[in-house]
Design an enzyme around this catalytic site. Structure first.
Site, short mmCIF file in Angstrom:
data_model
loop_
_atom_site.label_atom_id
_atom_site.label_comp_id
_atom_site.label_asym_id
_atom_site.label_seq_id
_atom_site.Cartn_x
_atom_site.Cartn_y
_atom_site.Cartn_z
N CYS A 1 34.13 51.53 56.60
CA CYS A 1 33.55 52.62 55.81
C CYS A 1 32.09 52.76 56.21
O CYS A 1 31.54 51.90 56.89
CB CYS A 1 33.66 52.33 54.31
SG CYS A 1 33.35 53.80 53.31
N CYS B 1 29.63 53.73 53.70
CA CYS B 1 28.73 53.79 52.55
C CYS B 1 27.79 52.60 52.45
O CYS B 1 26.70 52.72 51.90
CB CYS B 1 29.50 53.97 51.25
SG CYS B 1 30.57 52.57 50.83
N CYS C 1 30.06 57.94 51.88
CA CYS C 1 30.96 57.34 52.85
C CYS C 1 31.04 58.13 54.15
O CYS C 1 31.87 57.83 55.01
CB CYS C 1 32.36 57.18 52.24
SG CYS C 1 32.37 56.18 50.75
N LYS D 1 43.00 55.46 46.63
CA LYS D 1 41.73 54.91 46.11
C LYS D 1 41.16 55.90 45.11
O LYS D 1 40.84 57.03 45.45
CB LYS D 1 40.77 54.69 47.26
CG LYS D 1 39.43 54.15 46.82
CD LYS D 1 38.58 53.79 48.03
CE LYS D 1 37.21 53.31 47.61
NZ LYS D 1 36.35 53.02 48.77
N ARG E 1 28.87 48.12 44.17
CA ARG E 1 27.79 48.96 44.70
C ARG E 1 26.45 48.27 44.54
O ARG E 1 25.53 48.48 45.34
CB ARG E 1 27.83 50.34 44.05
CG ARG E 1 29.09 51.09 44.50
CD ARG E 1 29.23 52.45 43.87
NE ARG E 1 30.53 53.03 44.22
CZ ARG E 1 31.01 54.16 43.71
NH1 ARG E 1 30.28 54.83 42.83
NH2 ARG E 1 32.19 54.60 44.08
N GLU F 1 49.01 61.13 49.05
CA GLU F 1 48.01 60.40 49.85
C GLU F 1 48.68 59.27 50.64
O GLU F 1 48.41 59.07 51.82
CB GLU F 1 46.93 59.80 48.92
CG GLU F 1 45.97 60.82 48.32
CD GLU F 1 44.95 61.32 49.31
OE1 GLU F 1 44.91 60.83 50.44
OE2 GLU F 1 44.18 62.24 48.94
N LYS G 1 44.02 50.94 44.78
CA LYS G 1 42.74 50.41 44.32
C LYS G 1 42.12 51.33 43.29
O LYS G 1 42.12 52.54 43.52
CB LYS G 1 41.84 50.30 45.56
CG LYS G 1 40.42 49.90 45.30
CD LYS G 1 39.65 49.98 46.58
CE LYS G 1 38.19 49.85 46.24
NZ LYS G 1 37.34 50.12 47.35
N SER H 1 35.61 44.90 41.88
CA SER H 1 34.46 44.20 41.29
C SER H 1 34.38 44.34 39.78
O SER H 1 34.10 43.37 39.07
CB SER H 1 33.18 44.72 41.95
OG SER H 1 33.08 46.12 41.82
N TYR I 1 38.29 38.68 44.12
CA TYR I 1 37.12 37.80 44.17
C TYR I 1 37.42 36.44 43.55
O TYR I 1 36.62 35.52 43.67
CB TYR I 1 35.94 38.48 43.45
CG TYR I 1 35.57 39.80 44.09
CD1 TYR I 1 34.79 39.85 45.24
CD2 TYR I 1 36.05 41.01 43.58
CE1 TYR I 1 34.48 41.06 45.85
CE2 TYR I 1 35.76 42.22 44.18
CZ TYR I 1 34.97 42.24 45.31
OH TYR I 1 34.69 43.43 45.92
C1 PBG Z 1 33.70 51.20 50.46
C2 PBG Z 1 34.32 50.34 49.43
C3 PBG Z 1 34.05 50.27 48.04
C4 PBG Z 1 34.83 49.21 47.55
C5 PBG Z 1 35.55 48.70 48.62
N1 PBG Z 1 35.25 49.43 49.76
C6 PBG Z 1 33.07 50.98 47.21
C7 PBG Z 1 33.21 52.37 46.81
O1 PBG Z 1 34.14 53.10 47.17
O2 PBG Z 1 32.27 52.78 46.13
C8 PBG Z 1 34.84 48.72 46.14
C9 PBG Z 1 35.34 47.34 45.94
C10 PBG Z 1 35.01 46.74 44.63
O3 PBG Z 1 34.54 47.41 43.68
O4 PBG Z 1 35.23 45.53 44.50
N2 PBG Z 1 33.99 52.55 50.38
#
Ligand code: PBG
Length: 307
Positions: free
Chosen positions: A104, A106, A114, A179, A189, A217, A232, A258, A297
């Protein structure tokens, strides 16, 4: 008797351990909203992966946190980018570790989006070229799987073609196929410094209210050659994990993100829940819903309990 008739069993083999790698040496900086998770310099990353291996976790996914960010995320596809160096180091120092590269922009852009921006909008197709370059450089560094997470339209086919042209036909793609534009990414983030500086990600990530769209998707990524499909976040979307499982024969992954981790940690610290019990219960639910692979995690912490 309960053990004999148990239908779902967790194993460290199910887990992928997400890790954040940053510049420097000897850096092990705890992420404030993710107790027990760290920004790690490459030397510390190698130690962490080694420790995870010792308790049976053999797969990691790496996120780069570069010092220098710019408008086009150059560090994402630099040959000596932080992620590329981290992949090389882990593959060199440790045998038989599966290294997945998150793909990615971002974490590498100064605006935190992104993709490439023009007039305040993310441009889909120019972004695809950069993602493809990133994938090839990650494969060159030794990544075993490429996991594109940025949700641009056509990202799987763009990356597949680029990998094939560069001699990486054998490298699979684990697509973040479904996602959602989720509030649960907040702590990530903070960890990656990837909060969008304007707007949000709803232009490319999915509306939490939609499930039929999730099937579309996933179907698109399947047709474009994805080898594994990811959903996700995980816990708020167990119905989606189940639906994707029933519709596709590919391995299914789910990402306990997270914010899911942070909630359990926070309530555990306050003494409001039994942290370990709740963590295992959520992971069991994610597997029961149909996920073969779980990104979490908690991987290292809980693996020991499972063996
Ligand atoms: C990158 C990405 C993100 C996460 C995984 N890959 C962040 C987002 O889309 O803002 C989030 C993973 C997490 O919150 O643990 N695009």
């Amino acid at each position: 008797m309960r053990a004999l008739v148990r239908e779902t069993r967790l194993s460290p083999d199910d887990f992928v351990y997400p890790l954040f790698v940053c510049e420097g040496e000897g850096v092990r900086r705890e992420i404030a909203s993710m107790p027990g998770a760290f920004n790690l310099s490459i030397d510390e990353l190698v130690k962490e992966v080694e420790a995870a291996r010792r308790v049976g976790v053999n797969s990691v996914i790496l996120f780069g946190v570069p010092d220098d960010k710019d408008a086009v995320g150059s560090e994402a596809y630099a040959e000596d980018g932080i992620t590329q160096r981290a992949i090389r180091a882990v593959k060199r120092e440790l045998k038989d570790v599966l290294v997945i590269a998150d793909n990615c922009l971002c974490e590498y852009t100064d605006h935190g989006h992104c993709g490439v921006i023009e007039d305040g909008e993310v441009l889909n197709d120019p972004t695809l070229d950069l993602l493809a370059r990133t994938a090839v450089s990650q494969a060159q560094a030794g990544a075993d799987i490429i996991a594109p997470s940025n949700m641009m339209d056509g990202f799987v086919i763009a990356i597949r073609e680029a990998l094939d042209e560069s001699g990486f036909e054998h490298i699979p793609i684990m697509s973040y196929a479904v996602k959602y534009a989720s509030g649960f990414y907040g702590p990530f983030r903070e960890a990656a410094g990837s909060t969008p500086q304007f707007g949000d990600r709803r232009g490319y990530q999915m509306d939490p209210a939609n499930s039929r769209e999730a099937m579309r998707e996933a179907e698109l990524d399947y047709e474009q050659g994805a080898d594994m499909l990811m959903v996700k976040p995980a816990l708020p979307y167990l119905d989606i994990i189940r639906a994707v499982r029933e519709r596709f024969d590919l391995p299914i992954a789910a990402y306990q993100v997270s914010g899911e981790y942070a909630m359990i940690k926070a309530a555990g610290r306050l003494g409001w829940i039994d942290e370990e019990r709740v963590a295992l219960e959520t992971l069991t639910s994610i597997k029961r819903a149909g996920s073969d692979i779980i990104l979490t995690y908690f991987a290292r912490e809980l693996a020991q309990r499972l063996t």
